[in-house]
Design an enzyme around this catalytic site. Structure first.
Site, PDB file in Angstrom:
ATOM      1  N   SER A   6      -3.714  -3.772   0.252  1.00 45.42           N
ATOM      2  CA  SER A   6      -4.300  -3.717  -1.077  1.00 45.42           C
ATOM      3  C   SER A   6      -5.221  -4.922  -1.289  1.00 45.42           C
ATOM      4  CB  SER A   6      -3.190  -3.641  -2.129  1.00 45.42           C
ATOM      5  OG  SER A   6      -3.720  -3.401  -3.408  1.00 45.42           O
ATOM      6  N   ASP A  49      -5.389   7.983  -1.669  1.00 46.97           N
ATOM      7  CA  ASP A  49      -5.188   6.659  -2.258  1.00 46.97           C
ATOM      8  C   ASP A  49      -6.306   6.331  -3.243  1.00 46.97           C
ATOM      9  OD1 ASP A  49      -4.760   4.012  -2.847  1.00 46.97           O
ATOM     10  OD2 ASP A  49      -4.747   3.311  -0.782  1.00 46.97           O
TER      11      ASP A  49
END
Length: 473
Positions: A245, A297
């Protein structure tokens, strides 16, 4: 909420920058939250109807399965599964407790307090040694394998650790992802700034907040002699930078900064943010960065141009639907939880003339009256030729896209099987609506998918070996 936070100059600059981005993004729309929810539901069902076609437009492979590059996919997947453990371990005890909810606290209480390292090995607070104990549990390393651990966390200054990985003979720099309010401010500082690299590129645009976080770690690694210490202990090891991330984006930019000094370094960025590098820099990083993206995602597709595109799609589909909002929300909730066939709500102009659009449907009447730029996109193709408000930024490096074999399964599915393929940045140029757009970003889900692919590859090699031995006999 921001007034309650202890502020310094960095916080005030970040608040101002983020507020300006929000003002520009929301200034031309007048939708209530239920309109947005209805729009997302309609977009998801429209998207599912497109995916049911023989060709799936969002799947664009940059190499054919028979390409030589595909031969390296299994090797990179095995490495990614290994290094994802380090990226997950950087989250410390929250990740360990989340993945081991019934036993984590007992194990940490029993093991951590008796093996507390000296203060010189760790910067930042680690009450009861829970963070370091969790890192040991997740990675399986020993205390002596860690060169430096930092739990210091401020805006643009995120935790990381440096460790010796004897299995892969690598010095691993693992950067933590988003876990605090300061990390969120770093994520949201999405302005662009120039990154100039000597003898490589004249310049390139990068995500401002993530670049400042990478610069902080770079100064620590170089100025504090952390990498020199590591290579003094293991001079033959290679340098590997990993993160998930926010950590994946920071690791990518950090790898760019360190490439001249360490030409053989490798970076694995797991679920990095989509709006990270300009096209020139993204192409440059294909030589040493591998990005791993799971499914649909959201974060990997998150950039200001993609958000602008999503806003226009929501306004368009909401303004052109003539069903009551409660029907859309109720039917949509059932569809998201239990699946079924997408409802046949009108999603296009259906041949209606412009006068028919003066009557508000789901959209607010003021949106129709003031004729915002987002609503003007309904008039035709004129908006497509207007200059973009934000520069296009892309994912770093070569991209491995992992998808479920059966895309119709819901959150309660079990025995999920995955497939992986090389992909390119055009696949992630639009935000896809899905019940798993958030869960596909979670580090434990990414790790499970990589482990599943790695184990499947290992079993295939075993089968081929046994078959070869049988043929030889």
């Amino acid at each position: 909420m921001c007034c309650c936070i202890v502020q310094d100059d960095d916080h005030r600059v970040a608040f101002t920058s983020i507020a300006e981005l929000f003002r520009n993004y929301f200034s031309d729309t007048d939708l209530v939250p239920s309109d947005i929810a209805a729009g997302l539901i309609l977009l998801h069902q429209e998207q599912d109807k497109m995916e049911s076609c023989p060709k799936e437009p969002e799947e664009v492979l940059c190499h054919s399965p028979s390409s030589l590059v595909t031969d390296g996919l299994d090797f990179e997947l095995e490495n990614a599964a290994h290094y994802m453990l380090f990226a997950a371990a950087a989250y410390g005890w929250p990740y360990y407790v989340y993945t081991n909810p019934f036993t984590a606290l007992c194990k940490l209480n029993g093991d951590c307090c008796g093996s507390r390292p000296t203060d010189s090995d760790i910067t930042g607070s680690d009450r009861h040694n829970f963070h370091f104990g969790s890192i040991l549990k997740i990675t399986g390393l020993q205390y002596r394998d860690f060169i430096h651990i930092s739990f210091h966390n401020k805006i643009y200054e995120i935790p990381f650790f440096v460790a010796l990985d004897h299995k892969k003979e690598a010095i691993v720099v693992a950067v933590r992802g988003t876990l605090s309010f300061e990390d969120i401010l770093t994520d949201l500082s999405a302005d662009c700034e120039d990154l100039t690299l000597e003898d490589v590129l004249e310049n390139g645009f990068v995500h401002k907040g993530i670049t400042q976080a990478a610069n902080y770690i770079y100064q620590k690694l170089i100025n504090d002699g952390i990498l020199n210490q590591a290579f003094t202990i293991a001079p033959e090891y290679k340098l590997v930078i990993v993160g998930h991330s926010l950590g994946g984006g920071t690791a990518s930019i950090l790898a760019i900064m360190l490439r001249n000094s360490f030409p053989t370094l490798k970076c694995y960025a797991f679920s990095p943010p989509g709006g990270l590098l300009s096209k020139t820099l993204a192409d440059y990083t294909k030589h040493f960065i591998v990005s791993v993206i799971l499914g649909k995602d959201l974060v990997a597709r998150l950039s200001m141009p993609n958000m602008e595109d999503l806003k226009r799609r929501i306004v368009r589909i909401v303004a052109n639907c003539n069903r009551p909002k409660y029907q859309i929300l109720l039917r949509g909730c059932w569809y998201e939880v239990f699946g079924g066939d997408p409802d046949n709500f009108p999603t296009e102009l259906d041949g209606r003339n412009q006068d028919a659009l003066t009557q508000p449907l789901l959209a607010e009447e003021s949106l129709m009256v003031h004729r915002s730029p987002s609503y003007n996109a309904l008039d035709g193709e004129s908006h497509l030729h207007s200059p973009p408000q934000y520069p296009h930024l892309y994912l770093p490096g070569k991209i491995i896209h992992i998808v479920e074999e059966c895309s119709s399964k819901r959150l309660c599915s079990s025995d999920i099987k995955y497939t992986a393929s090389w992909s390119n940045e055009t696949v992630f140029s639009s935000i896809l609506i899905s019940p798993k757009m958030i869960t596909d970003h979670m580090p434990d889900v990414v790790l499970n998918a990589l482990n599943s692919l790695s184990q499947e590859h290992g079993s295939c090699i075993s089968c081929q070996t046994r078959e070869l031995n049988t043929n030889v006999v």
